[in-house]
Design an enzyme around this catalytic site. Structure first.
Site, PDB file in Angstrom:
ATOM      1  N   ARG A   1      -7.263  -0.177  -7.199  1.00  0.00           N
ATOM      2  CA  ARG A   1      -7.479   0.891  -6.200  1.00  0.00           C
ATOM      3  C   ARG A   1      -7.614   2.211  -6.968  1.00  0.00           C
ATOM      4  NH1 ARG A   1      -4.276   1.240  -0.723  1.00  0.00           N
ATOM      5  NH2 ARG A   1      -6.270   2.061  -0.027  1.00  0.00           N
TER       6      ARG A   1
ATOM      7  N   ASN B   1      -5.538  12.228   0.487  1.00  0.00           N
ATOM      8  CA  ASN B   1      -4.645  11.388   1.298  1.00  0.00           C
ATOM      9  C   ASN B   1      -5.531  10.607   2.261  1.00  0.00           C
ATOM     10  OD1 ASN B   1      -1.907  10.560   1.955  1.00  0.00           O
ATOM     11  ND2 ASN B   1      -2.180  11.616   3.891  1.00  0.00           N
ATOM     12  N   LYS B   2      -4.896   9.755   3.046  1.00  0.00           N
ATOM     13  CA  LYS B   2      -5.618   8.865   3.964  1.00  0.00           C
ATOM     14  C   LYS B   2      -6.696   9.601   4.759  1.00  0.00           C
ATOM     15  CE  LYS B   2      -5.346   5.381   4.368  1.00  0.00           C
ATOM     16  NZ  LYS B   2      -6.323   4.505   3.655  1.00  0.00           N
TER      17      LYS B   2
ATOM     18  N   ARG C   1       0.867  -1.184   0.000  1.00  0.00           N
ATOM     19  CA  ARG C   1       0.000   0.000   0.000  1.00  0.00           C
ATOM     20  C   ARG C   1       0.900   1.229   0.000  1.00  0.00           C
ATOM     21  NH1 ARG C   1       2.310   2.006   3.742  1.00  0.00           N
ATOM     22  NH2 ARG C   1       0.734   3.618   3.771  1.00  0.00           N
ATOM     23  N   GLY C   2       0.251   2.401  -0.130  1.00  0.00           N
ATOM     24  CA  GLY C   2       1.030   3.620  -0.312  1.00  0.00           C
ATOM     25  C   GLY C   2       1.097   3.875  -1.815  1.00  0.00           C
ATOM     26  N   ALA C   3       0.806   5.126  -2.210  1.00  0.00           N
ATOM     27  CA  ALA C   3       0.627   5.412  -3.635  1.00  0.00           C
ATOM     28  C   ALA C   3       1.818   5.004  -4.518  1.00  0.00           C
ATOM     29  CB  ALA C   3       0.296   6.895  -3.799  1.00  0.00           C
TER      30      ALA C   3
ATOM     31  N   ASP D   1      -2.050  10.839  -2.142  1.00  0.00           N
ATOM     32  CA  ASP D   1      -2.437   9.822  -3.113  1.00  0.00           C
ATOM     33  C   ASP D   1      -2.727  10.422  -4.477  1.00  0.00           C
ATOM     34  OD1 ASP D   1      -3.123   8.496  -0.362  1.00  0.00           O
ATOM     35  OD2 ASP D   1      -2.827   6.931  -1.862  1.00  0.00           O
TER      36      ASP D   1
HETATM   37  O1  MRU Z   1      -4.627   3.064   2.063  1.00  0.00           O
HETATM   38  P1  MRU Z   1      -3.160   3.311   2.015  1.00  0.00           P
HETATM   39  O2  MRU Z   1      -2.415   2.771   3.180  1.00  0.00           O
HETATM   40  O3  MRU Z   1      -2.568   2.885   0.680  1.00  0.00           O
HETATM   41  O4  MRU Z   1      -3.022   4.899   2.072  1.00  0.00           O
HETATM   42  C1  MRU Z   1      -1.743   5.462   1.932  1.00  0.00           C
HETATM   43  C2  MRU Z   1      -1.707   6.931   2.115  1.00  0.00           C
HETATM   44  O5  MRU Z   1      -2.718   7.589   2.263  1.00  0.00           O
HETATM   45  C3  MRU Z   1      -0.347   7.567   2.027  1.00  0.00           C
HETATM   46  O6  MRU Z   1      -0.277   8.701   2.833  1.00  0.00           O
HETATM   47  C4  MRU Z   1      -0.102   7.995   0.559  1.00  0.00           C
HETATM   48  O7  MRU Z   1      -0.312   6.924  -0.300  1.00  0.00           O
HETATM   49  C5  MRU Z   1       1.257   8.530   0.368  1.00  0.00           C
HETATM   50  S1  MRU Z   1       2.506   7.296   0.468  1.00  0.00           S
HETATM   51  C6  MRU Z   1       3.976   8.022   0.075  1.00  0.00           C
END
Ligand code: MRU
Length: 344
Positions: free
Chosen positions: A88, A246-247, A46-48, A236
């Site tokens: 996603r 973002n999250k 996970r993470g963009a 994201d």
């Molecule tokens: O649902 P996730 O864990 O994929 O969400 C991730 C985030 O919101 C991060 O802050 C974002 O992807 C940036 S990662 C460098």
């Protein structure tokens, strides 16, 4: 800490299964499209930036498999891309990486041979390597802003575990810590899946960065007590006007910072910008299963609850002080400066 979130060696793709952290550090092999999609949907990766990198390697590996069976053609290639893109919807890095591989395929598709597979491999590896370099550059630029801050708050995980390098928001923390030993990070637990509690705390602690875990709804009391000097988060997707997805829970943090006159920074690579949209209102928000909210409390599967579980929220650019990218620091007016910096 020598963590490698994504490893590609000798044609094998491995990722850390992040659903098991912080209790267990386990690598899993991603050797099929279905496994990759499952891993992305379940947030094993996970993470963009990280999901973009995994999608790129998956397209390569799946194309190679089809090629060896003499089944690689435009139709079968497009199907792989479509399925990955849909896994996603919010993080634009995923669609961005898919497009890079797709452009590479169509530039070479007149000859479906080993060269095409070699070029897809080069493209996937360069996405991974460029992300690593972007993370370092973000850390470098961000540290110039952060050198005088002591108490920082962050949300979710925008670190090593979310990227191909040292992270975005957390890369700024790691770089700053080299000059400013006093830095201390407040880590929002990040309900419902606990990316802060499980991943960010784990990462920071293992990198000897002083940190404190808090429930998401405790942040306000830290601001009123004057205990926060700056906020930093990842992204994201960033629209052309600077609005940032973002999250879930990032937006309330931004409003708190604004109300207390505390700077709020977003750290993200160019691959997280979506200049095709001019407002955050156009960013699709992923809705997640209700069980993510209910299972934490051990509520019986038979109980009937209405649940609201968006994975992300949008922070209006008016709450954002600056955006730290691999090309430098973007200040307002974002509309003008984003186009200038990202296209230059
Ligand atoms: O649902 P996730 O864990 O994929 O969400 C991730 C985030 O919101 C991060 O802050 C974002 O992807 C940036 S990662 C460098």
């Amino acid at each position: 800490m020598n963590l490698k979130t994504i490893e590609y060696t000798n044609g094998t793709l491995r990722i850390i299964d992040q659903t098991l952290l912080p209790n267990r550090l386990k690598l899993i092999t991603i050797d099929s499209l279905n496994k990759s999609i499952e891993a992305i949907k379940m947030l094993r990766v996970r993470g963009a930036p990280a999901i973009g990198i995994v999608a790129a390697y998956t397209i390569l590996l799946e194309s190679k498999k089809l090629f060896l069976k003499q089944k690689l053609n435009n139709r079968s290639f497009n199907q792989i891309c479509d399925k990955l893109r849909a896994s996603r919807p919010t993080a634009v890095n995923l669609a961005w990486a898919v497009k890079k591989l797709s452009d590479c395929y169509y530039e070479n598709s007149n000859l479906i041979n080993h060269m095409l597979i070699k070029n897809l491999e080069k493209c996937a590896i360069s996405i991974h390597q460029n992300d690593e370099q972007s993370c370092s550059a973000i850390g470098h630029y961000g540290a110039q802003l952060f050198k005088n801050y002591k108490n920082i708050i962050t949300h979710c995980n925008a670190g090593i575990l979310a990227t191909g390098g040292n992270g975005t928001a957390l890369s700024v923390i790691y770089e700053t810590a080299k000059q400013n030993q006093d830095i201390h990070v407040y880590v929002d637990e990040t309900r419902p899946l606990g990316q802060g509690a499980r991943l960010t705390y784990y990462e920071l602690n293992n990198n000897n960065i002083a940190c404190t875990l808090l429930t998401d709804n405790s942040a306000g009391s830290l601001f009123t007590a004057g205990k926060i000097d700056a906020v930093i988060v990842g992204a994201d997707r960033i629209a052309a006007n600077g609005d940032t997805a973002n999250k879930i829970g990032t937006f309330p943090l931004a409003v708190l910072a604004y109300a207390h006159d505390i700077p709020f920074y977003v750290a993200a690579p160019a691959s997280s910008f979506d200049l095709s949209i001019n407002s955050g209102k156009l960013i699709p928000i992923e809705m997640r299963p209700e069980k993510e909210v209910l299972s934490f409390w051990g509520i019986s599967k038979n109980a009937k609850y209405n649940v609201y579980n968006p994975a992300f929220d949008i922070t209006d650019s008016k709450y954002i002080t600056a955006i730290i990218t691999e090309y430098g620091i973007l200040e307002k007016p974002f509309n003008k400066n984003i186009t200038k910096l990202i296209h230059s």
